[in-house]
Motif scaffolding. Structure first.
Motif, PDB file in Angstrom:
ATOM      1  N   ALA A  56     -11.265  20.816  -2.849  1.00  0.00           N
ATOM      2  CA  ALA A  56     -10.884  19.593  -2.141  1.00  0.00           C
ATOM      3  C   ALA A  56     -12.049  18.608  -2.077  1.00  0.00           C
ATOM      4  N   THR A  57     -13.261  19.128  -1.810  1.00  0.00           N
ATOM      5  CA  THR A  57     -14.433  18.255  -1.754  1.00  0.00           C
ATOM      6  C   THR A  57     -14.724  17.618  -3.098  1.00  0.00           C
ATOM      7  N   ALA A  58     -14.654  18.413  -4.151  1.00  0.00           N
ATOM      8  CA  ALA A  58     -14.908  17.886  -5.494  1.00  0.00           C
ATOM      9  C   ALA A  58     -13.875  16.836  -5.876  1.00  0.00           C
ATOM     10  N   THR A  59     -12.620  17.053  -5.493  1.00  0.00           N
ATOM     11  CA  THR A  59     -11.565  16.088  -5.812  1.00  0.00           C
ATOM     12  C   THR A  59     -11.797  14.767  -5.095  1.00  0.00           C
ATOM     13  N   VAL A  60     -12.121  14.831  -3.804  1.00  0.00           N
ATOM     14  CA  VAL A  60     -12.343  13.609  -3.034  1.00  0.00           C
ATOM     15  C   VAL A  60     -13.554  12.843  -3.559  1.00  0.00           C
ATOM     16  N   VAL A  61     -14.643  13.576  -3.821  1.00  0.00           N
ATOM     17  CA  VAL A  61     -15.862  12.911  -4.299  1.00  0.00           C
ATOM     18  C   VAL A  61     -15.639  12.276  -5.665  1.00  0.00           C
ATOM     19  N   SER A  62     -14.982  13.000  -6.564  1.00  0.00           N
ATOM     20  CA  SER A  62     -14.770  12.477  -7.915  1.00  0.00           C
ATOM     21  C   SER A  62     -13.868  11.258  -7.911  1.00  0.00           C
ATOM     22  N   ARG A  63     -12.981  11.154  -6.931  1.00  0.00           N
ATOM     23  CA  ARG A  63     -12.070  10.014  -6.872  1.00  0.00           C
ATOM     24  C   ARG A  63     -12.691   8.807  -6.186  1.00  0.00           C
ATOM     25  N   PHE A  64     -13.561   9.035  -5.213  1.00  0.00           N
ATOM     26  CA  PHE A  64     -13.999   7.926  -4.365  1.00  0.00           C
ATOM     27  C   PHE A  64     -15.447   7.493  -4.555  1.00  0.00           C
ATOM     28  N   VAL A  65     -16.340   8.359  -5.025  1.00  0.00           N
ATOM     29  CA  VAL A  65     -17.740   7.962  -5.181  1.00  0.00           C
ATOM     30  C   VAL A  65     -17.903   6.817  -6.170  1.00  0.00           C
ATOM     31  N   PRO A  66     -17.250   6.822  -7.349  1.00  0.00           N
ATOM     32  CA  PRO A  66     -17.382   5.652  -8.230  1.00  0.00           C
ATOM     33  C   PRO A  66     -16.880   4.362  -7.587  1.00  0.00           C
ATOM     34  N   THR A  67     -15.804   4.449  -6.813  1.00  0.00           N
ATOM     35  CA  THR A  67     -15.301   3.259  -6.120  1.00  0.00           C
ATOM     36  C   THR A  67     -16.295   2.782  -5.077  1.00  0.00           C
ATOM     37  N   LEU A  68     -16.918   3.708  -4.359  1.00  0.00           N
ATOM     38  CA  LEU A  68     -17.946   3.333  -3.383  1.00  0.00           C
ATOM     39  C   LEU A  68     -19.150   2.702  -4.079  1.00  0.00           C
ATOM     40  N   ALA A  69     -19.510   3.207  -5.262  1.00  0.00           N
ATOM     41  CA  ALA A  69     -20.619   2.617  -6.012  1.00  0.00           C
ATOM     42  C   ALA A  69     -20.297   1.182  -6.419  1.00  0.00           C
ATOM     43  N   PHE A  73     -20.886  -5.834  -2.690  1.00  0.00           N
ATOM     44  CA  PHE A  73     -21.519  -6.314  -1.464  1.00  0.00           C
ATOM     45  C   PHE A  73     -22.958  -6.745  -1.705  1.00  0.00           C
ATOM     46  N   ALA A  74     -23.663  -6.042  -2.603  1.00  0.00           N
ATOM     47  CA  ALA A  74     -25.075  -6.320  -2.814  1.00  0.00           C
ATOM     48  C   ALA A  74     -25.312  -7.549  -3.679  1.00  0.00           C
ATOM     49  N   THR A  75     -24.342  -7.943  -4.486  1.00  0.00           N
ATOM     50  CA  THR A  75     -24.562  -9.036  -5.435  1.00  0.00           C
ATOM     51  C   THR A  75     -23.704 -10.263  -5.150  1.00  0.00           C
ATOM     52  N   THR A  76     -23.041 -10.297  -4.014  1.00  0.00           N
ATOM     53  CA  THR A  76     -22.179 -11.442  -3.674  1.00  0.00           C
ATOM     54  C   THR A  76     -22.645 -12.042  -2.353  1.00  0.00           C
ATOM     55  N   THR A  77     -22.934 -13.316  -2.350  1.00  0.00           N
ATOM     56  CA  THR A  77     -23.315 -13.987  -1.114  1.00  0.00           C
ATOM     57  C   THR A  77     -22.074 -14.440  -0.367  1.00  0.00           C
ATOM     58  N   VAL A  78     -22.252 -14.732   0.902  1.00  0.00           N
ATOM     59  CA  VAL A  78     -21.129 -15.204   1.715  1.00  0.00           C
ATOM     60  C   VAL A  78     -20.592 -16.523   1.179  1.00  0.00           C
ATOM     61  N   SER A  79     -21.484 -17.417   0.774  1.00  0.00           N
ATOM     62  CA  SER A  79     -21.050 -18.713   0.245  1.00  0.00           C
ATOM     63  C   SER A  79     -20.201 -18.543  -1.009  1.00  0.00           C
ATOM     64  N   GLU A  80     -20.622 -17.659  -1.903  1.00  0.00           N
ATOM     65  CA  GLU A  80     -19.841 -17.402  -3.112  1.00  0.00           C
ATOM     66  C   GLU A  80     -18.486 -16.818  -2.778  1.00  0.00           C
ATOM     67  N   PHE A  81     -18.461 -15.885  -1.846  1.00  0.00           N
ATOM     68  CA  PHE A  81     -17.187 -15.269  -1.473  1.00  0.00           C
ATOM     69  C   PHE A  81     -16.256 -16.285  -0.834  1.00  0.00           C
ATOM     70  N   PHE A 121     -22.161  -7.528   7.624  1.00  0.00           N
ATOM     71  CA  PHE A 121     -22.200  -6.429   8.579  1.00  0.00           C
ATOM     72  C   PHE A 121     -22.832  -5.180   7.957  1.00  0.00           C
ATOM     73  N   PHE A 122     -22.334  -4.766   6.789  1.00  0.00           N
ATOM     74  CA  PHE A 122     -22.819  -3.527   6.179  1.00  0.00           C
ATOM     75  C   PHE A 122     -24.288  -3.619   5.751  1.00  0.00           C
ATOM     76  N   PRO A 123     -24.738  -4.714   5.109  1.00  0.00           N
ATOM     77  CA  PRO A 123     -26.183  -4.797   4.816  1.00  0.00           C
ATOM     78  C   PRO A 123     -27.053  -4.771   6.062  1.00  0.00           C
ATOM     79  N   THR A 124     -26.612  -5.470   7.118  1.00  0.00           N
ATOM     80  CA  THR A 124     -27.398  -5.469   8.354  1.00  0.00           C
ATOM     81  C   THR A 124     -27.410  -4.094   8.993  1.00  0.00           C
TER      82      THR A 124
END
Length: 245
Positions: A95-108, A114-122, A145-148
């Motif tokens: 179950a852990t391997a399935t969840v990680v394999s499905r969601f870690v690339p999406t989280l990356a 989030f790291a490469t988009t400014t608020v003004s651009e968004f 919020f998340f970077p802070t």
């Protein structure tokens, strides 16, 4: 108001925020619903490696390496350890391997967005798409919020190390020492960001000016085309599996 002045820094990969949204939808959908047979194996492999490659190209090699290591580690655990175990332990590992394999690339990929988009651009991209304020304003606040919160997390960890507080020395109490100040910081950050958003007129009834420069380039066209092809292949595999077998 400084809280909403998001800076993405020097970027080797410049993509329109709308392209990133399409890409995020395609990657998450393909990895969550796609199978491993036929053409879907190649599509899933490409969608899997895409987020880590973007992170590495954008200069975040350490984050890309850690997330890729987490993905490969759980896959290796499921491939080599799970067959040797039985019962509840086997179910937990699978179950852990399935969840990680499905969601870690999406989280990356989400981290890359989030790291490469400014608020003004968004905000400029959402205005081009005619999105309502009740969607745009909360999402624009999340971009800070998340970077802070990440900065506060690093500060708390540094304070813990300076005082000699480690998971080994404190055990369960270490989690309490970290979570309590982080929860307090999260509430304070949310209030500050909401006040900054109002001060900058994000909810004003008139059109908002933006300093961010957005627009589609050939790179955006290529990324959108690849995302659409991957999504179309997924749809065919779900509804017409014999067509791409």
């Amino acid at each position: 108001m400084e809280l909403l002045r998001s800076k993405a820094g020097e970027r080797t990969v410049r993509l329109d925020p709308r392209t990133k949204i399409v890409m995020l939808f395609a990657v998450s959908t393909v990895l969550l619903l796609g199978g491993n047979g036929g053409a879907m194996f190649a599509v899933r492999t490409a969608m899997l490696l895409f987020p880590f490659g973007l992170l590495a190209i954008s200069g975040r090699v350490r984050a890309a390496g850690l997330m890729l290591a987490a993905y490969l580690g759980t896959c290796a655990l499921a491939a080599f350890a799970a067959p040797a175990l039985e019962g509840f332990t086997n179910a937990i590992i699978v179950a852990t391997a399935t969840v990680v394999s499905r969601f870690v690339p999406t989280l990356a990929l989400a981290y890359f967005v989030f790291a490469t988009t400014t608020v003004s651009e968004f905000m400029a991209a959402m205005a081009r798409m005619r999105m309502p304020d009740w969607i745009t304003v909360p999402l624009s606040v999340l971009f800070r919020f998340f970077p802070t919160l990440g900065q506060e997390t690093r500060a708390v960890n540094a304070a813990m190390r300076m005082r000699g507080i480690t998971p080994i020395s404190r055990g369960i109490a270490y989690a309490e020492n970290c979570l309590v100040p982080l929860m307090s910081c999260a509430v304070s950050i949310g209030e500050d960001l909401s006040a900054a958003a109002l001060a900058r007129g994000l909810g004003a009834p008139w059109p908002r000016t933006n300093t961010g420069s957005i627009g589609f380039t050939p790179v955006d066209a290529a990324v959108i085309a690849a995302s659409l092809v991957a999504t179309a292949t997924l749809a065919l595999s779900l509804f017409f599996p014999e067509a791409i077998a």
